[in-house]
Design a protein around this motif. Structure first.
Motif, short mmCIF file in Angstrom:
data_model
loop_
_atom_site.label_atom_id
_atom_site.label_comp_id
_atom_site.label_asym_id
_atom_site.label_seq_id
_atom_site.Cartn_x
_atom_site.Cartn_y
_atom_site.Cartn_z
N GLU A 71 0.93 -1.26 0.14
CA GLU A 71 -0.16 -0.06 -0.01
C GLU A 71 0.87 1.27 -0.01
O GLU A 71 0.47 2.29 -0.40
N PRO A 82 3.82 3.44 -9.33
CA PRO A 82 3.50 3.54 -8.01
C PRO A 82 2.30 4.30 -8.24
O PRO A 82 2.06 5.37 -8.48
N GLY A 83 1.01 3.61 -7.59
CA GLY A 83 0.05 4.19 -7.59
C GLY A 83 -0.93 4.53 -8.64
O GLY A 83 -1.98 5.21 -8.56
N TYR A 119 3.48 1.55 -1.67
CA TYR A 119 4.35 1.67 -3.08
C TYR A 119 3.53 2.97 -3.93
O TYR A 119 2.38 2.55 -4.57
N SER A 120 4.00 4.22 -3.61
CA SER A 120 3.14 5.36 -4.25
C SER A 120 4.39 6.30 -4.59
O SER A 120 5.22 6.26 -4.05
N GLU A 121 3.92 7.19 -5.64
CA GLU A 121 5.05 8.30 -5.47
C GLU A 121 5.29 9.11 -4.57
O GLU A 121 6.40 9.36 -4.18
#
Length: 485
Positions: A216, A255-256, A218-220
């Motif tokens: 979760e 990411p995202g 793993y996003s910019e």
């Protein structure tokens, strides 16, 4: 008055060296040679040559010849320098420490001090194999119970002192350590507790963080926040801290975002990819060959790290190791993959139906995985072509000793840097393969073995006479005939 009045007349004056009759004859020669007719011709003596060589004409000739020699020599030198300067040369590539590393994935049980000491005692052995980085897994428990504060997890479980001790001993052994936080539920990277935990581990000497693309976090936003913190601890080039993303599917999702969006590669240093797809059952040789070929023909824009990933037959372990160690990118091996490969007994049931030559070959002892890893890691460390050379997938038009050649998948690719070429041949199938002379006409015909899954492969080899044995992989350094490079 007669012209010839007698022997004493004025018309009969005798010349020197002539008789009176000859002098009186009107047919006498007017030019008389200096030498007598019976005197033989002889070459000039040393004294005569010295006298002639000192003449002004010969001096000028010698000066002209010496000047012409030096002008010709300088022209040849200038031409050679111009050719060297203007000829295209590969641009040197400056790699970071993690691009030159071999990672070792380790999941130690640090619940007791004895287990921790056992792992620390093996660190020099890992270093001798050419391993330069450790990926520590399984420290933070399953997702359902692991909190955001990973330092608190270590304190509650009692493993924090063991982890710190392992980090200290790894630093003494010259090994970088990355923490695998795929099992830690990090919900918000901007949270102060999470940033405090990240700084805590970086201060302890952790060289990087590994996260899965299914997490979760793993996003910019997460990667941007992590990059800013890692930059604070990356003052020196050899101390650069990195972010590694483990790819869990066939495609790496941004990411995202969705698969159609492009990954911001500046936020990720290494994408850890599996050579084989996930499968509940071991893959067949054909499935392994198809999976490898699909990965090799896929263009990439990020620095890749390779791991085996899926399940494969035990006798393909060394072949996959050769593949990962020669692909562009950073290889990562697991502890279970270092088990030595035992020799196959001729009474083994797997040899039933094989001919005598194949039985004799399979009965020979094969190279242990640890010895093969050590050989490949040291070759990779000193060969630029295997570190950052170009990659060319080759069509392998091989002729099999068996009539059913389609059941013997074989793969080949080339790693090149300048005029240095490394040919990697992998025979995954159970049949022998002999190279067709026309399969790659542009390649040099000769080479030398630098590594092989078999112990017998040493010395020079020609591609026309090379025969790959079943379940064999070789690495050959090619060279032009008469040249060793």
């Amino acid at each position: 008055m007669p012209l010839n009045a007698g022997d004493n007349g004025y018309g009969s004056v005798a010349s020197p060296g002539l008789s009176a009759s000859e002098a009186g004859s009107e047919t006498a020669s007017l030019l008389v040679p200096d030498l007598a007719p019976d005197q033989p011709w002889r070459p000039m003596s040393k004294e005569d040559l010295e006298v002639s060589a000192g003449s002004p004409g010969w001096r000028r000739v010698r000066c002209y010849l010496v000047l012409l020699f030096w002008l010709t020599w300088l022209a040849m030198l200038a031409t050679a320098v111009a050719i060297i300067v203007t000829s295209p040369r590969p641009v040197p590539v400056r790699l970071s420490w993690w691009q030159k590393s071999l990672f070792f994935q380790l999941q130690p049980d640090l619940s007791t001090g004895q287990q921790s000491e056992a792992v620390c005692e093996q660190l020099p052995y890992f270093k001798s194999l050419g391993i330069s980085g450790l990926i520590l897994r399984g420290f933070f428990g399953p997702r359902s119970v692991s909190p955001v504060n990973v330092t608190e997890t270590g304190e509650r479980s009692g493993t924090l002192p063991q982890i710190q001790h392992l980090l200290s001993e790894s630093d003494k052994a010259g090994l970088k350590v990355l923490l695998d936080v795929c099992d830690a539920q990090i919900l918000d990277s901007r949270d102060e507790v999470t940033q405090h935990a990240l700084r805590f581990w970086l201060e302890k000497g952790v060289a990087g963080i590994l996260i899965c693309d299914t997490d979760e976090a793993y996003s910019e936003e997460t990667l941007l926040a992590w990059r800013s913190i890692l930059k604070e601890f990356s003052q020196e080039e050899e101390e650069e801290r990195i972010v590694v993303v483990k790819q869990t599917g066939d495609l790496l999702l941004p990411p995202g975002g969705s698969a159609q969006q492009q990954l911001n590669i500046t936020l990720v240093d290494v994408v850890m990819r599996s050579v084989l797809p996930a499968s509940p059952l071991p893959l067949s040789a054909r499935e392994v060959a198809v999976a490898i070929e699909r990965h090799l023909q896929t263009p990439e824009h990020t620095w890749l790290g390779w791991q085996v990933g899926g399940k494969a037959p035990h006798d393909l372990r060394n072949l996959l190791l050769v593949l990962m160690m020669t692909l562009p990118g950073t290889p990562a091996v697991q502890y279970q993959e270092l088990d030595p490969v035992q020799s196959v007994s001729p009474h083994d049931g797997s040899l039933q139906g094989a001919n005598k030559s194949e039985t004799a070959f399979k009965a020979k002892p094969r190279r242990s995985t640890a010895a093969l890893l050590s050989s490949l890691s040291h070759i990779r460390a000193r060969e630029e072509a295997l570190l950052f050379g170009s990659f060319t997938f080759l069509p392998f038009n091989a002729s099999s000793s068996s009539s059913n050649a389609t059941l013997s998948p074989a793969l080949a690719f080339l790693r090149s840097w300048g005029c240095v070429h490394f040919l990697v041949l992998i025979n995954i199938g159970p049949e022998r393969h002999a190279l067709d002379p026309a399969w790659a006409p542009s390649l040099p015909e000769a080479g030398v073995f630098v590594s092989s899954t078999e112990k017998e492969r040493l010395g020079a080899v020609t591609l026309k006479t090379l025969v790959l044995q079943p379940r064999e992989a070789v690495v050959i350094k090619l060279f032009e005939p008469g040249k060793y490079s």
